[in-house]
Design a protein around this motif. Structure first.
Motif, PDB file in Angstrom:
ATOM      1  N   SER A  22       0.715  -1.233  -0.055  1.00  0.00           N
ATOM      2  CA  SER A  22       0.152   0.091   0.026  1.00  0.00           C
ATOM      3  C   SER A  22       1.022   1.163   0.020  1.00  0.00           C
ATOM      4  N   GLY A  23       2.115   1.131   0.244  1.00  0.00           N
ATOM      5  CA  GLY A  23       3.203   2.167   0.337  1.00  0.00           C
ATOM      6  C   GLY A  23       3.350   2.875  -0.971  1.00  0.00           C
ATOM      7  N   SER A  24       3.654   4.075  -0.928  1.00  0.00           N
ATOM      8  CA  SER A  24       3.962   4.790  -2.154  1.00  0.00           C
ATOM      9  C   SER A  24       5.219   4.345  -2.972  1.00  0.00           C
ATOM     10  N   GLN A  25       6.357   4.118  -1.980  1.00  0.00           N
ATOM     11  CA  GLN A  25       7.507   3.604  -2.498  1.00  0.00           C
ATOM     12  C   GLN A  25       8.605   2.713  -1.256  1.00  0.00           C
ATOM     13  N   ARG A  61      -3.362   8.236   9.686  1.00  0.00           N
ATOM     14  CA  ARG A  61      -3.416   9.156   8.803  1.00  0.00           C
ATOM     15  C   ARG A  61      -4.495  10.279   9.369  1.00  0.00           C
ATOM     16  N   SER A 120       2.480   3.240   6.065  1.00  0.00           N
ATOM     17  CA  SER A 120       2.047   1.643   5.748  1.00  0.00           C
ATOM     18  C   SER A 120       3.408   0.655   5.890  1.00  0.00           C
ATOM     19  N   GLU A 143       7.216   5.761   6.159  1.00  0.00           N
ATOM     20  CA  GLU A 143       5.701   5.906   5.585  1.00  0.00           C
ATOM     21  C   GLU A 143       5.005   4.958   6.715  1.00  0.00           C
TER      22      GLU A 143
END
Length: 281
Positions: A48-51, A227, A177, A175
């Motif tokens: 689910s993380g962006s990077q 979040r 996630s 992050e």
């Protein structure tokens, strides 16, 4: 966005309670469900993380490992509390632990508090004792019935307080996630070791399906709580989420699961609701 994250956290938290209630059926073993739950949550968090990070920072990882151990202990206590005391008592004991992260927010991070919120903290602590069943001098005290709600209060509060600390001090390093993936993976390893030690490392299809469903709502409840803390102060987030989950969970427990709640415990639940509303104001 803050309101949306709050609503999602509430919805997933109520769903988690329902999954744990189902897991208490005789045909389902709780620990295998928890193990599958944490495996599913780990995978969900990692993708689910962006990077994907090339290196993991030391302090957040250590926090994640400790919280992972506490997570599986807490979820087991949560399930037992629901089984022994009913869903309303289990949810209320866990949600009243919001006193701990609120104190962390106020004392450590200097967030403000009103007079009504101060009164709410006192009422919340009183409500916890009201929810514990009363015993006459001639009655043998069931330590499990008393101990599980108290343990749930302490451990849940410690976890939520730690999440607040992570969000304030370390979220820029890792992050959310991926931080949750560390937590859930550690909890998964603890669960696997337990099953191997007990020679119970096998899974029924019901446990696999329920475990995956539990993992999805478990991840969602924690992720959206984190979040929401990026948009709203902790002294507001925790009361909003907790009062909503207590009310919804108690209603579902009474109407759907037919939980029996004694008059003294009803008073405790009412006091808990009032306390959470005071904390919200």
């Amino acid at each position: 966005m803050g309101a949306t994250y709050l609503l999602l956290s509430i919805a997933f938290s109520v769903g988690l309670a329902q999954c744990l209630k189902i897991a208490e059926r005789p045909s389902v073993r709780v620990v295998p469900v928890l193990v599958v739950n944490y495996a599913a949550a780990t995978v969900l968090g990692w993708f689910s993380g962006s990077q994907i990070p090339t290196a993991l920072p030391v302090v957040p990882v250590i926090m994640g490992v400790i919280l992972g151990i506490l997570f599986i202990i807490n979820l087991y206590i949560y399930g037992k509390t629901i089984q022994i005391n009913g869903m309303g008592i289990g949810i209320a004991a866990m949600r009243l632990s919001l006193v701990v992260p609120i104190l962390v927010s106020l004392i450590w991070f200097g967030e403000s508090i009103t007079t009504l919120q101060s009164i709410g903290i006192i009422v919340a602590l009183s409500a916890l004792f009201l929810m514990i069943p009363a015993f006459s001098p001639k009655t043998e005290i069931d330590l499990k019935q008393v101990g599980y709600p108290i343990a749930l209060f302490v451990v849940s509060g410690g976890i939520d307080g730690s999440l607040k600390i992570f969000q304030e001090l370390y979220a820029h390093q890792l992050e959310e996630s991926y931080f949750l993936s560390v937590i859930f993976f550690c909890a998964f390893i603890c669960g696997v070791l337990h099953l191997i030690f007990k020679k119970q490392f096998h899974f029924r299809w019901r446990e696999l399906v329920l475990g995956v469903g539990t993992g999805i709502v478990n991840y969602g409840s924690t992720y959206y709580l984190l979040r929401s803390l990026t948009h709203v102060s902790g002294s507001v987030v925790f009361p909003v989420v907790n009062v909503s989950v207590v009310v919804a969970g108690t209603a579902i427990g009474y109407l759907v699961w037919k939980d029996h709640v004694r008059s003294r415990q009803w008073l405790g639940l009412c006091s808990a609701t009032i306390a959470l509303i005071l904390l919200l104001l």
